[in-house]
Design an enzyme around this catalytic site. Structure first.
Site, PDB file in Angstrom:
ATOM      1  N   SER A  28      32.161  14.332  -5.998  1.00 16.90           N
ATOM      2  CA  SER A  28      30.783  14.493  -6.432  1.00 16.90           C
ATOM      3  C   SER A  28      29.833  13.711  -5.528  1.00 16.90           C
ATOM      4  O   SER A  28      29.891  12.478  -5.458  1.00 16.90           O
ATOM      5  CB  SER A  28      30.617  14.002  -7.871  1.00 16.90           C
ATOM      6  OG  SER A  28      29.250  13.961  -8.218  1.00 16.90           O
ATOM      7  N   HIS A  46      26.777  22.437  -9.843  1.00 18.76           N
ATOM      8  CA  HIS A  46      26.721  22.176 -11.284  1.00 18.76           C
ATOM      9  C   HIS A  46      25.256  21.997 -11.693  1.00 18.76           C
ATOM     10  O   HIS A  46      24.640  20.973 -11.392  1.00 18.76           O
ATOM     11  CB  HIS A  46      27.548  20.914 -11.554  1.00 18.76           C
ATOM     12  CG  HIS A  46      27.546  20.463 -12.968  1.00 18.76           C
ATOM     13  ND1 HIS A  46      27.989  19.201 -13.333  1.00 18.76           N
ATOM     14  CD2 HIS A  46      27.159  21.065 -14.126  1.00 18.76           C
ATOM     15  CE1 HIS A  46      27.889  19.065 -14.634  1.00 18.76           C
ATOM     16  NE2 HIS A  46      27.379  20.169 -15.137  1.00 18.76           N
ATOM     17  N   GLY A  70      33.421  10.943  -8.567  1.00 17.49           N
ATOM     18  CA  GLY A  70      32.289  10.404  -7.819  1.00 17.49           C
ATOM     19  C   GLY A  70      32.552   9.007  -7.322  1.00 17.49           C
ATOM     20  O   GLY A  70      33.058   8.791  -6.232  1.00 17.49           O
ATOM     21  N   ASP A 126      25.715  17.869  -8.006  1.00 21.87           N
ATOM     22  CA  ASP A 126      25.124  17.644  -9.327  1.00 21.87           C
ATOM     23  C   ASP A 126      23.616  17.835  -9.238  1.00 21.87           C
ATOM     24  O   ASP A 126      22.904  17.001  -8.667  1.00 21.87           O
ATOM     25  CB  ASP A 126      25.439  16.227  -9.811  1.00 21.87           C
ATOM     26  CG  ASP A 126      26.887  16.074 -10.239  1.00 21.87           C
ATOM     27  OD1 ASP A 126      27.306  16.795 -11.155  1.00 21.87           O
ATOM     28  OD2 ASP A 126      27.600  15.248  -9.645  1.00 21.87           O
ATOM     29  N   MET A 162      20.238  17.862 -11.141  1.00 19.93           N
ATOM     30  CA  MET A 162      19.647  17.357 -12.385  1.00 19.93           C
ATOM     31  C   MET A 162      18.129  17.492 -12.334  1.00 19.93           C
ATOM     32  O   MET A 162      17.511  17.244 -11.291  1.00 19.93           O
ATOM     33  CB  MET A 162      20.016  15.885 -12.581  1.00 19.93           C
ATOM     34  CG  MET A 162      21.496  15.602 -12.593  1.00 19.93           C
ATOM     35  SD  MET A 162      21.817  13.840 -12.897  1.00 19.93           S
ATOM     36  CE  MET A 162      23.591  13.768 -12.645  1.00 19.93           C
ATOM     37  N   ASP A 208      35.004  16.648 -15.344  1.00 23.39           N
ATOM     38  CA  ASP A 208      34.002  15.856 -14.631  1.00 23.39           C
ATOM     39  C   ASP A 208      33.586  14.664 -15.493  1.00 23.39           C
ATOM     40  O   ASP A 208      33.060  14.838 -16.587  1.00 23.39           O
ATOM     41  CB  ASP A 208      32.776  16.743 -14.343  1.00 23.39           C
ATOM     42  CG  ASP A 208      31.690  16.030 -13.560  1.00 23.39           C
ATOM     43  OD1 ASP A 208      31.861  14.841 -13.208  1.00 23.39           O
ATOM     44  OD2 ASP A 208      30.650  16.667 -13.287  1.00 23.39           O
ATOM     45  N   MET A 243      22.646  21.044 -14.077  1.00 17.98           N
ATOM     46  CA  MET A 243      22.289  20.318 -15.291  1.00 17.98           C
ATOM     47  C   MET A 243      20.781  20.411 -15.463  1.00 17.98           C
ATOM     48  O   MET A 243      20.040  19.436 -15.311  1.00 17.98           O
ATOM     49  CB  MET A 243      22.771  18.861 -15.187  1.00 17.98           C
ATOM     50  CG  MET A 243      24.267  18.723 -15.328  1.00 17.98           C
ATOM     51  SD  MET A 243      24.870  17.044 -15.053  1.00 17.98           S
ATOM     52  CE  MET A 243      25.111  17.096 -13.285  1.00 17.98           C
ATOM     53  N   HIS A 279      31.253  18.810  -4.861  1.00 23.27           N
ATOM     54  CA  HIS A 279      30.542  19.034  -6.124  1.00 23.27           C
ATOM     55  C   HIS A 279      29.090  18.570  -5.996  1.00 23.27           C
ATOM     56  O   HIS A 279      28.825  17.403  -5.676  1.00 23.27           O
ATOM     57  CB  HIS A 279      31.254  18.243  -7.225  1.00 23.27           C
ATOM     58  CG  HIS A 279      30.781  18.526  -8.610  1.00 23.27           C
ATOM     59  ND1 HIS A 279      31.199  19.619  -9.347  1.00 23.27           N
ATOM     60  CD2 HIS A 279      29.929  17.840  -9.416  1.00 23.27           C
ATOM     61  CE1 HIS A 279      30.631  19.596 -10.538  1.00 23.27           C
ATOM     62  NE2 HIS A 279      29.851  18.525 -10.608  1.00 23.27           N
ATOM     63  N   MET A 307      32.934  18.436 -19.531  1.00 19.37           N
ATOM     64  CA  MET A 307      32.374  17.112 -19.275  1.00 19.37           C
ATOM     65  C   MET A 307      33.173  16.081 -20.072  1.00 19.37           C
ATOM     66  O   MET A 307      33.334  16.215 -21.286  1.00 19.37           O
ATOM     67  CB  MET A 307      30.898  17.054 -19.670  1.00 19.37           C
ATOM     68  CG  MET A 307      29.966  17.899 -18.814  1.00 19.37           C
ATOM     69  SD  MET A 307      29.980  17.446 -17.063  1.00 19.37           S
ATOM     70  CE  MET A 307      29.500  15.711 -17.127  1.00 19.37           C
TER      71      MET A 307
END
Length: 218
Positions: free
Chosen positions: A6, A64, A195, A33, A35, A173, A66, A31, A135
């Site tokens: 991540s 991913h 991560g 993330d 957000m 994750d 979010m 990966h 998650m």
């Protein structure tokens, strides 16, 4: 076992270098993330950054989202070069519509579930998924501790997938490290996101071998 490091825990000032280092280390996936500061508290990066860095990397881009109402941004992330786009079941009232649009644009799709979200929300979409992301921490922050009840959730999901004769991948994750890798794989996890437990222990090639050795004990 596929390890998908991540970038949330990487050096954001050197993302191109980090991607090159992951590739050189033997990683196949990475990966992202994404957000938005609404669905989760933090804000990270968006499609323009991924698009720019897509040109510098051959890694599988595991994106991913979010974000609230992710269907608004599917086209942007497809155009950015995502190989897999994962949306949260809790983030939209129209999960199936979002998944269908991702598929229509020729990209693999997945659904992410927060720790408290039951597997029953997948009943009518599981057959069209390439991956389910479970998650194992509450999303929005790196460095959190793994929630132990996730182990049973992985096992239950694996049973659902096998009962339907599907090949849907299970991704986990949050709080993933070499100490719990064997158990995660044993329960049915296929893709592990790590991560701080990855980026905090260079060199990356050696850290990847540590995870692979742990998975081999499953």
């Amino acid at each position: 076992m596929i390890l998908s490091p991540s970038l949330l825990s990487s050096d954001y000032g050197r993302l191109a270098d980090e991607l090159a280092a992951l590739e050189a280390a033997g990683c196949k996936w990475v990966h992202w993330d994404v957000m938005d500061g609404s669905f989760v508290p933090n804000i990270t990066l968006g499609a323009p950054i991924i698009k720019r860095l897509r040109k510098a990397s051959k890694l599988f881009f595991d994106v991913h989202l979010m974000v609230d109402r992710p269907e608004r941004y599917i086209g942007d992330f497809v155009d950015a070069g995502s190989d897999m786009i994962v949306v949260h079941a809790e983030s939209t009232a129209h999960v199936e519509r979002a998944l269908a649009e991702i598929k229509r644009q020729g990209v693999q799709c997945g659904v992410a579930l927060n720790p408290h979200t039951p597997l029953t929300v997948l009943d009518y979409v599981l057959d069209q998924l390439d991956m389910v992301l479970l998650m194992s921490v509450n999303p929005g922050f790196g460095g959190q501790k793994f929630l132990p009840f996730t182990m049973r959730k992985i096992e239950d999901l694996s049973a659902m997938i096998k009962a339907r004769g599907l090949k849907t991948l299970i991704q986990v994750d949050g709080g993933v490290d070499p100490d719990n890798t064997a158990e995660l794989v044993r329960r049915g996890a296929d893709v592990l996101v790590s991560g701080s437990a990855f980026f905090g222990f260079p060199p990356y090639a050696e850290r990847l071998k540590t995870f692979e050795a742990a998975a081999a004990k499953a």
